[in-house]
Scaffold this active site. Structure first.
Site, PDB file in Angstrom:
ATOM      1  N   MET A 161      51.315 106.922 -79.600  1.00  0.00           N
ATOM      2  CA  MET A 161      51.717 107.750 -80.011  1.00  0.00           C
ATOM      3  C   MET A 161      51.435 108.795 -80.719  1.00  0.00           C
ATOM      4  O   MET A 161      52.092 108.918 -81.363  1.00  0.00           O
ATOM      5  CB  MET A 161      53.229 107.710 -79.853  1.00  0.00           C
ATOM      6  CG  MET A 161      53.743 106.673 -78.890  1.00  0.00           C
ATOM      7  SD  MET A 161      54.101 107.560 -76.876  1.00  0.00           S
ATOM      8  CE  MET A 161      55.225 108.498 -77.552  1.00  0.00           C
ATOM      9  N   ASP A 181      63.531 102.225 -71.480  1.00  0.00           N
ATOM     10  CA  ASP A 181      63.468 102.709 -72.016  1.00  0.00           C
ATOM     11  C   ASP A 181      62.377 103.956 -71.330  1.00  0.00           C
ATOM     12  O   ASP A 181      62.697 104.020 -69.524  1.00  0.00           O
ATOM     13  CB  ASP A 181      62.026 102.703 -72.490  1.00  0.00           C
ATOM     14  CG  ASP A 181      61.831 101.518 -74.449  1.00  0.00           C
ATOM     15  OD1 ASP A 181      63.491 102.123 -74.495  1.00  0.00           O
ATOM     16  OD2 ASP A 181      61.667 101.504 -74.756  1.00  0.00           O
ATOM     17  N   LYS A 205      63.144 107.021 -75.818  1.00  0.00           N
ATOM     18  CA  LYS A 205      63.393 108.376 -77.224  1.00  0.00           C
ATOM     19  C   LYS A 205      61.697 108.989 -77.269  1.00  0.00           C
ATOM     20  O   LYS A 205      61.233 108.561 -75.782  1.00  0.00           O
ATOM     21  CB  LYS A 205      62.623 107.582 -77.956  1.00  0.00           C
ATOM     22  CG  LYS A 205      64.538 106.476 -78.688  1.00  0.00           C
ATOM     23  CD  LYS A 205      63.394 104.749 -79.528  1.00  0.00           C
ATOM     24  CE  LYS A 205      64.761 104.528 -79.414  1.00  0.00           C
ATOM     25  NZ  LYS A 205      64.699 103.532 -80.532  1.00  0.00           N
TER      26      LYS A 205
END
Length: 420
Positions: free
Chosen positions: A325, A196, A218
């Site tokens: 986030m 990641d 991502k």
């Protein structure tokens, strides 16, 4: 006996008769080790320790309650003396030598035909250390090597064909020192690492050159490798006989889609292990000296990923809300909480790049934080903390603090900027 005279080897004693002469604690430890190796153990001693008696009563070994006889070495593959009497041990050793049977003489390591090393086992790797006949020195070296293997500082990676597996490893908030010992060890065994963007990236530089790293990171609104493709990669690599580590930021099971990946692996017959990590929901606020709970301020907290869930959490300053986030929807989230009844003067802290060199902290209130974040150019990865616990941070402005809120000693963030 000089150390260069030793030829290191390992004995396979499964089903083979061995002899232990002596009945004390040392004899019990040696008998236990021989039993663990699958040997058929006979103990000869007039008196046996409770541990040896227990093993004999359980039928694990045979205890002959009498003095040693020279004929006791007949037909055995290996002998261990541990009587505490140098003369008896020397006689046993001489009888074994005459019959060409390897014997460990516990009374005199210099005269011993064989030495018992200090042993430890990590996974399926067995460590055996001899140190010039000094058992305490051997144990210290053994423990150091075992610790280095446990922590991943020494390689455990298999080099021959093996069954493929998947490990979902939580790497913590990004600092290479915050991965668990188990996670670090599995990373050192990996053939393939599926990485990641927010994991401890520095650890990738320590991998062997032939370890393949597959990037699947991502960013908000940009998923170059869809989750379905990540699932497929994990299973395909494991089915090809590789040990796969899915290195994730935070914890795999805290808003990390680890449950989906584990389920997919199991559905396709792939062995999967989940290694919990230090979730950023708790650790990143701590990097800015913000506890998610604090006596007198908050007894509970909620972790959410966007403003749509905020209607379901308590809208009170004494219940901490952690947004992951959530920078892109910060204005909407602040508005939703205000409409739910959370006061506009509720403290809010934003921690960007927690534990990393460019860490930055922005502190304001529910009514001001969206404008502050926009003016400061706040960006993900960031953790937003909403509630009275923000008052405890050493970066909170003085007018946030009162005598009722207490103090705390925070971690020492690296580079920190404060905006209020």
């Amino acid at each position: 006996m000089a150390i260069q005279d030793i030829y290191p080897t390992a004995l396979r004693l499964l089903g083979r008769p061995v002899l232990v002469v002596g009945g004390g604690p040392v004899a019990a430890r040696r008998a236990k080790g021989l039993l663990d190796a699958g040997a058929v153990v006979t103990v000869v001693a007039p008196v046996a320790s409770p541990a040896l008696k227990d093993m004999a009563d359980a039928g694990l070994l045979t205890w002959e309650a009498r003095p040693y006889l020279s004929s006791d070495v007949d037909g055995v593959w290996f002998v261990q003396t541990a009587t505490g009497d140098p003369e008896v041990d020397a006689q046993v050793s001489a009888d074994a030598e005459a019959q060409r049977v390897w014997c460990v003489n516990a009374s005199n390591h210099e005269a011993s035909a064989a030495w018992t090393p200090a042993v430890a086992e990590v996974d399926d790797v067995k460590i055996a250390v001899n140190a010039g006949g000094d058992p305490r020195r051997a144990m210290a070296v053994r423990d150091a090597v075992a610790t280095a293997l446990e922590t991943g500082d020494l390689p455990l990676r298999r080099r021959r064909a093996h069954q493929g597996t998947v490990a979902l490893v939580g790497g913590g908030p990004g600092d290479t020192g915050l991965i668990t010992v188990r996670g670090r060890r599995l990373l050192g065994q990996a053939d393939v690492v599926v990485a990641d963007r927010l994991g401890p990236r520095g650890l990738l530089d320590e991998l062997a050159p032939d370890v393949r790293v597959i990037e699947v990171g991502k960013t908000p609104g940009h998923h170059p490798v869809p989750q379905a493709e990540i699932n497929r990669i994990l299973v395909a690599e494991a089915q090809n006989g590789h040990r796969v580590v899915r290195l994730k930021g935070g914890d795999p099971y805290v808003l990390g889609r680890g449950g989906e990946e584990a389920e997919y692996c199991r559905q396709h017959g792939v062995e999967v292990e989940v290694v919990s990590g230090v979730t950023s929901a708790i650790s990143v606020p701590a990097a800015a000296g913000i506890p998610v709970t604090h006596r007198g301020l908050a007894k509970g907290f909620s972790v959410v990923t966007g403003h749509e869930e905020l209607s379901e959490v308590p809208a009170r300053p004494d219940h901490t809300i952690v947004l992951l986030m959530g920078v892109g929807l910060l204005r909407e989230s602040a508005s939703a909480l205000g409409e739910a009844g959370l006061p506009e003067d509720t403290p809010v802290g934003i921690v960007e790049n927690g534990y990393l060199p460019d860490q930055r902290v922005t502190i304001g209130t529910l009514g001001s934080i969206a404008d502050q974040a926009e003016a400061a150019g706040v960006a993900n990865p960031a953790v937003i903390v909403i509630g009275d616990v923000v008052r405890v941070s050493p970066f909170a402005p003085s007018h946030f603090k009162t005598a009722d809120y207490g103090t705390t000693t925070p971690n020492s963030p690296r580079k920190t900027a404060l905006t209020t």
